[in-house]
Design a protein around this motif. Structure first.
Motif, PDB file in Angstrom:
ATOM      1  N   TYR A 104       0.827  -1.206   0.000  1.00  9.71           N
ATOM      2  CA  TYR A 104       0.000   0.000   0.000  1.00  9.71           C
ATOM      3  C   TYR A 104       0.864   1.260   0.000  1.00  9.71           C
ATOM      4  N   GLU A 107       2.039   1.923  -3.292  1.00  8.53           N
ATOM      5  CA  GLU A 107       0.990   2.467  -4.150  1.00  8.53           C
ATOM      6  C   GLU A 107       0.761   3.957  -3.870  1.00  8.53           C
ATOM      7  N   ARG A 111       1.560   9.375  -4.997  1.00 10.14           N
ATOM      8  CA  ARG A 111       0.163   9.800  -5.065  1.00 10.14           C
ATOM      9  C   ARG A 111      -0.113  10.837  -3.975  1.00 10.14           C
ATOM     10  N   PHE A 168      -7.599   0.426   2.991  1.00  9.16           N
ATOM     11  CA  PHE A 168      -8.723  -0.116   2.234  1.00  9.16           C
ATOM     12  C   PHE A 168      -9.800   0.938   2.042  1.00  9.16           C
ATOM     13  N   ALA A 171      -8.693   3.139  -0.553  1.00  4.18           N
ATOM     14  CA  ALA A 171      -8.806   2.486  -1.869  1.00  4.18           C
ATOM     15  C   ALA A 171     -10.268   2.418  -2.313  1.00  4.18           C
ATOM     16  N   ARG A 174     -11.295   5.753  -3.580  1.00  5.10           N
ATOM     17  CA  ARG A 174     -10.557   6.115  -4.789  1.00  5.10           C
ATOM     18  C   ARG A 174     -11.055   5.309  -5.992  1.00  5.10           C
ATOM     19  N   GLN A 175     -11.397   4.031  -5.771  1.00  4.90           N
ATOM     20  CA  GLN A 175     -11.804   3.171  -6.887  1.00  4.90           C
ATOM     21  C   GLN A 175     -13.311   3.257  -7.131  1.00  4.90           C
ATOM     22  N   ASN A 178     -15.768   0.617  -5.341  1.00  2.00           N
ATOM     23  CA  ASN A 178     -15.782  -0.726  -5.903  1.00  2.00           C
ATOM     24  C   ASN A 178     -16.288  -1.727  -4.854  1.00  2.00           C
ATOM     25  N   SER A 180     -16.058  -4.967  -4.767  1.00  2.00           N
ATOM     26  CA  SER A 180     -15.088  -6.013  -4.437  1.00  2.00           C
ATOM     27  C   SER A 180     -14.152  -5.544  -3.336  1.00  2.00           C
ATOM     28  N   THR A 181     -13.764  -4.276  -3.404  1.00  2.00           N
ATOM     29  CA  THR A 181     -12.872  -3.722  -2.380  1.00  2.00           C
ATOM     30  C   THR A 181     -13.578  -3.721  -1.026  1.00  2.00           C
ATOM     31  N   GLY A 184     -13.571  -7.223   0.275  1.00  2.00           N
ATOM     32  CA  GLY A 184     -12.213  -7.534   0.752  1.00  2.00           C
ATOM     33  C   GLY A 184     -11.942  -6.886   2.103  1.00  2.00           C
TER      34      GLY A 184
ATOM     35  N   ILE B   4      -2.674  16.744  -4.595  1.00  2.00           N
ATOM     36  CA  ILE B   4      -2.414  15.334  -4.905  1.00  2.00           C
ATOM     37  C   ILE B   4      -1.605  15.238  -6.187  1.00  2.00           C
ATOM     38  N   ARG B   5      -0.503  14.520  -6.102  1.00  2.00           N
ATOM     39  CA  ARG B   5       0.349  14.379  -7.272  1.00  2.00           C
ATOM     40  C   ARG B   5      -0.221  13.323  -8.206  1.00  2.00           C
ATOM     41  N   GLN B   6       0.241  13.395  -9.454  1.00  4.15           N
ATOM     42  CA  GLN B   6      -0.205  12.376 -10.411  1.00  4.15           C
ATOM     43  C   GLN B   6       0.355  11.017  -9.981  1.00  4.15           C
ATOM     44  N   ARG B   7      -0.450   9.966 -10.112  1.00  7.28           N
ATOM     45  CA  ARG B   7      -0.009   8.657  -9.651  1.00  7.28           C
ATOM     46  C   ARG B   7       1.159   8.139 -10.494  1.00  7.28           C
ATOM     47  N   GLN B   8       2.000   7.352  -9.840  1.00  6.47           N
ATOM     48  CA  GLN B   8       3.101   6.719 -10.558  1.00  6.47           C
ATOM     49  C   GLN B   8       2.610   5.354 -11.011  1.00  6.47           C
ATOM     50  N   SER B  91      -8.093  -5.364  -6.909  1.00  5.31           N
ATOM     51  CA  SER B  91      -9.063  -4.480  -6.250  1.00  5.31           C
ATOM     52  C   SER B  91      -9.683  -5.149  -5.019  1.00  5.31           C
ATOM     53  N   VAL B  92      -9.719  -6.502  -5.003  1.00  4.63           N
ATOM     54  CA  VAL B  92     -10.247  -7.224  -3.829  1.00  4.63           C
ATOM     55  C   VAL B  92      -9.394  -6.907  -2.600  1.00  4.63           C
ATOM     56  N   PHE B  93      -8.094  -6.693  -2.822  1.00  4.16           N
ATOM     57  CA  PHE B  93      -7.189  -6.423  -1.708  1.00  4.16           C
ATOM     58  C   PHE B  93      -6.822  -4.936  -1.636  1.00  4.16           C
ATOM     59  N   GLY B  94      -7.581  -4.113  -2.357  1.00  5.34           N
ATOM     60  CA  GLY B  94      -7.349  -2.671  -2.327  1.00  5.34           C
ATOM     61  C   GLY B  94      -6.059  -2.251  -3.005  1.00  5.34           C
TER      62      GLY B  94
END
Lengths: 247, 97
Positions: A104, A107, A111, A168, A171, A174-175, A178, A180-181, A184, B4-8, B91-94
């Motif tokens: 995480y 990720e 960002r 989470f 996330a 952000r998603q 979602n 599924s998130t 999870g 917020i910066r642009q994602r890498q 996405s299930v695990f974020g």
């Protein structure tokens, strides 16, 4: 009347957890081989570690005297005389969740965190060193003072899992919320409930009330809750496959 | 403060983004200059990625004079399908892969 042994229920739940964690690790590993995503490899390692840590509990039960792992007259797991393999298993489980936290952090790098890759590696290494030193400090000196390591590890694992759940939530929003998130996240919340129970049952006397009320079933119930967490992951994975195939 | 910066993006995501742009050509080859804008990758990194993707068989190059253009291969299309599946698995695990 057939009586069901809570130890059998707990052990069966642990074996199922091992199977699900291994399946998730294999899916993530195959994914890594296909698209070379290091985050998938990290997830594969994390779930393989979780499977190993959970396998240690039933294996220890099979390998040594089954009932000697339990306190006499208590269903609390491993409160007194317990083999070091279980300390290592608890430690491995916490390391697995830390692995997920590092994914995480990677990720979030770029960002909202102004971290370079080297700074992230340094941060991850620092966290690992602090956790290892603190854990082994407890392992060697805590036991001498009559303080077992596993509640401390459970407390640390609960804290790490809380961080995972905060990520989470981030996330999820952000998603585009979602589903599924969200499923999870529910999985991690259920796993957190088991770890928090292990920690609180040692540190908070209030939890002995729960133990008394459940008449020896508290550990089996909490391991089953943890199993439900892994089942939530499975449901979410099957769901994304169904949605993907339909699209 | 820039907010917020642009994602890498990860390398596998950039590969997927490049393949998506190439797929939008519907079988026609796409020039590097077009990829530069559409895939949003700096020139030096884009050429390195394209060389790597060509070596892996995800794209094939067709030279037209000095300018190079690229087309997605079947292996590249399969990569994109797998990437989309794994993106949903993550996405299930974020996790964004």
């Amino acid at each position: 009347m057939v009586s069901i042994d809570p130890v059998i229920v707990g052990t069966s739940a642990q074996i199922l957890i091992v199977s699900i964690a291994l399946a998730i690790a294999v899916i993530a590993l195959v994914g890594f081989v296909k698209v070379r995503s290091w985050r998938l490899l990290s997830l594969a390692i994390a779930f393989a570690l979780l499977a190993c840590s959970m396998a240690a509990f039933p294996l220890a039960g099979l390998g040594w005297s089954y009932w000697s792992l339990y306190d006499a007259g208590s269903d609390m797991l491993f409160l007194s005389e317990y083999p070091y393999i279980l300390d290592i298993a608890s430690f491995t489980q916490m390391a697995a969740f830390l692995f997920i936290v590092v994914v995480y952090l990677d990720e979030l790098r770029g960002r909202i965190l102004e971290f370079s890759r080297a700074q992230l590696d340094l941060l991850a290494a620092s966290i690992a060193v602090v956790v290892v030193l603190a854990s082994y400090g407890f392992l060697f000196y805590g036991n001498e003072l009559g303080h077992p390591i596993f509640p401390f590890l459970s407390m640390l694992t609960s804290l790490v899992l809380t961080v995972v759940i905060i990520f989470f939530l981030y996330a999820y929003f952000r998603q585009n919320k979602n589903a599924s998130t969200l499923i999870g996240m529910t999985g991690f919340l259920l796993i957190l409930s088991f770890e928090a129970y292990l920690a609180l049952s040692y540190y908070a006397p209030l939890w002995s009330t729960f133990h008394n009320l459940t008449e020896g079933w508290s550990s089996a119930i909490m391991v089953t809750l943890s199993l439900l967490g892994y089942v939530a992951f499975l449901i979410a994975i099957v769901r994304v496959k169904v949605v993907h195939d339909r699209d | 403060m820039t907010g917020i910066r642009q994602r890498q993006r990860s390398k596998c995501r950039i590969f997927a983004d490049i393949i998506k742009v190439l797929e939008s050509g519907h079988g026609e080859s796409i020039k590097v200059t077009h990829l530069l804008h559409s895939a949003n990758v700096p020139y030096d990194r884009l050429t390195a990625y394209l060389a790597q993707m060509e070596k892996s068989g995800l794209v094939s190059r067709s030279s037209d004079g000095d300018a190079s253009s690229f087309i997605v291969t079947d292996k590249g299309r399969r990569y994109l399908v797998e990437f989309r599946k794994l993106e949903e698995f993550g996405s299930v695990f974020g996790v964004e892969i």
